[in-house]
Motif scaffolding. Structure first.
Motif, PDB file in Angstrom:
ATOM      1  N   SER A  78       0.855  -1.191   0.000  1.00  0.00           N
ATOM      2  CA  SER A  78       0.000   0.000   0.000  1.00  0.00           C
ATOM      3  C   SER A  78       0.885   1.234   0.000  1.00  0.00           C
ATOM      4  N   GLN A  83      -1.935   1.527   4.522  1.00  0.00           N
ATOM      5  CA  GLN A  83      -2.983   0.509   4.699  1.00  0.00           C
ATOM      6  C   GLN A  83      -4.370   1.149   4.886  1.00  0.00           C
ATOM      7  N   TYR A  85      -7.563   0.769   4.554  1.00  0.00           N
ATOM      8  CA  TYR A  85      -8.695  -0.133   4.321  1.00  0.00           C
ATOM      9  C   TYR A  85      -9.068  -0.847   5.608  1.00  0.00           C
ATOM     10  N   LYS A  86     -10.260  -1.385   5.594  1.00  0.00           N
ATOM     11  CA  LYS A  86     -10.745  -2.293   6.639  1.00  0.00           C
ATOM     12  C   LYS A  86     -11.624  -3.334   5.957  1.00  0.00           C
ATOM     13  N   PHE A 120     -15.108  -5.065   1.466  1.00  0.00           N
ATOM     14  CA  PHE A 120     -13.842  -4.327   1.450  1.00  0.00           C
ATOM     15  C   PHE A 120     -14.138  -2.828   1.549  1.00  0.00           C
ATOM     16  N   SER A 122     -12.604   1.032   1.687  1.00  0.00           N
ATOM     17  CA  SER A 122     -11.456   1.879   1.370  1.00  0.00           C
ATOM     18  C   SER A 122     -11.556   3.175   2.162  1.00  0.00           C
ATOM     19  N   ASP A 123     -10.510   3.491   2.892  1.00  0.00           N
ATOM     20  CA  ASP A 123     -10.493   4.653   3.785  1.00  0.00           C
ATOM     21  C   ASP A 123     -10.083   5.901   3.000  1.00  0.00           C
ATOM     22  N   SER A 126      -7.596   8.487   5.492  1.00  0.00           N
ATOM     23  CA  SER A 126      -6.740   7.636   6.321  1.00  0.00           C
ATOM     24  C   SER A 126      -5.946   8.427   7.356  1.00  0.00           C
ATOM     25  N   SER A 209      -7.556   5.436  -2.405  1.00  0.00           N
ATOM     26  CA  SER A 209      -7.872   4.398  -1.417  1.00  0.00           C
ATOM     27  C   SER A 209      -8.378   3.123  -2.086  1.00  0.00           C
ATOM     28  N   THR A 210      -9.116   3.278  -3.188  1.00  0.00           N
ATOM     29  CA  THR A 210      -9.606   2.108  -3.915  1.00  0.00           C
ATOM     30  C   THR A 210      -8.462   1.310  -4.527  1.00  0.00           C
ATOM     31  N   THR A 213      -6.921  -0.738  -1.823  1.00  0.00           N
ATOM     32  CA  THR A 213      -7.817  -1.777  -1.325  1.00  0.00           C
ATOM     33  C   THR A 213      -7.928  -2.942  -2.300  1.00  0.00           C
ATOM     34  N   TYR A 252     -15.590   5.883   4.539  1.00  0.00           N
ATOM     35  CA  TYR A 252     -15.156   4.669   3.840  1.00  0.00           C
ATOM     36  C   TYR A 252     -15.961   4.442   2.571  1.00  0.00           C
TER      37      TYR A 252
END
Length: 304
Positions: A78, A83, A85-86, A120, A122-123, A126, A209-210, A213, A252
């Motif tokens: 990333s 990172q 994402y969650k 999934f 995407s933040d 972040s 972010s995508t 992710t 997100y």
């Protein structure tokens, strides 16, 4: 080429790998065995009924394996190791039914029939969690080093994430216009100087972010394939509805959901549906065709 002797046979798709294979052969086998499973075997042995659609009871072992695959997928790269994402693992019967309500067409059946569906996230902001990221950096840059970056290096990383992610940790009414102005200003510098001053091409917070992710999502699907699980990546769903039932904050995005479980084995002569898809797989063979590589791989300069 490094070769490793496996302690046990490796099953990939419908073939049995030998006990002495190269790493590249194992990887190629996993990649070529992965396919989008369009119908899943229900763990409770019931048959999906469109007139009385209910979710199946999930296999806890499959869910545990899926979480294991997610853990492995977190090793995906990333930007600046931010990172952004969650993941939400939906496996309870009630939550599968709630998520299925906001999935289009056969996607709803896949959520209900599979053992779990990974959402999934995407933040897009972040840096709102920068204190957590700063503590993460304090533990060292690598797993084998305890040397954390110095104060200036940490500030530089923060600024670079802010620049490339376009995710300003401000109220949305301020953050979005500021992000647009910064990206426009950087583009103008490139155009006006005719690229004599080299600046990066910046994407929106959603795009950045995508991108990060999706790397994790692909690794997750390959990890599932290596463990004998089928997956189906899907984008036909209502994001607002998923936000509502899963309580996902607006910071997100939801670029992808992936249903995971055991594939449904259909009959050889089972017909296609109204959009030409054959749901399920025949004897484990589900690999689809691709365009010829000569049309897709280009050397040195673009040609149509």
């Amino acid at each position: 080429m490094h070769r490793y002797r496996l302690s046990s046979p490796l099953v990939l798709g419908n073939s049995l790998a030998s006990s002495d294979v190269s790493v590249s052969e194992i990887f190629d086998g996993v990649v070529n065995s992965r396919y989008a499973c369009t119908r899943f075997q229900r763990n409770d042995g019931t048959i999906s009924d469109t007139h009385n659609a209910t979710a199946s009871v999930s296999d806890s072992k499959v869910v545990e394996t899926a979480v294991e695959c997610l853990d492995v997928a977190r090793r995906s790269p990333s930007g600046f190791n931010a990172q952004p994402y969650k993941f939400i693992v939906v496996h309870s019967k009630s939550k599968k039914e709630a998520v299925a309500k906001y999935c289009l067409g056969r996607n709803a059946d896949r959520v209900r029939d599979s053992d779990c569906t990974v959402i999934f996230l995407s933040d897009k902001e972040s840096l709102r969690g920068y204190k957590r990221f700063k503590n993460f950096l304090n533990k060292g840059v690598t797993r084998t080093s305890n040397n954390s970056p110095g104060p200036w290096a940490k500030r530089k990383i923060q600024l670079l994430i802010l620049l490339f992610s376009s995710g300003w940790p401000l109220p949305r009414i301020l953050g979005n216009p500021i992000s647009f102005v910064v990206r426009t200003a950087v583009s103008c510098v490139s155009v006006i100087t005719r690229r004599r001053i080299l600046v990066p091409s910046l994407a929106s917070a959603d795009t950045w972010s995508t991108k990060n992710t999706m790397l994790v999502a692909m690794t997750y699907m390959l990890a599932c394939t290596s463990r004998g699980l089928a997956t189906c990546p899907m984008e036909g769903y209502n994001i607002g509805g998923l936000r509502k039932v899963l309580k996902v904050p607006k910071r997100y995005g939801i670029p992808l959901i992936v249903s995971t479980g055991q594939p449904f084995l259909r009959k050889q002569d089972e017909c296609q549906d109204d959009v030409g898809m054959e749901h399920g797989t025949v004897s484990g063979k589900g690999m689809t065709r691709r365009f010829p590589k000569e049309e897709m791989i280009i050397y040195n300069i673009f040609t149509s």
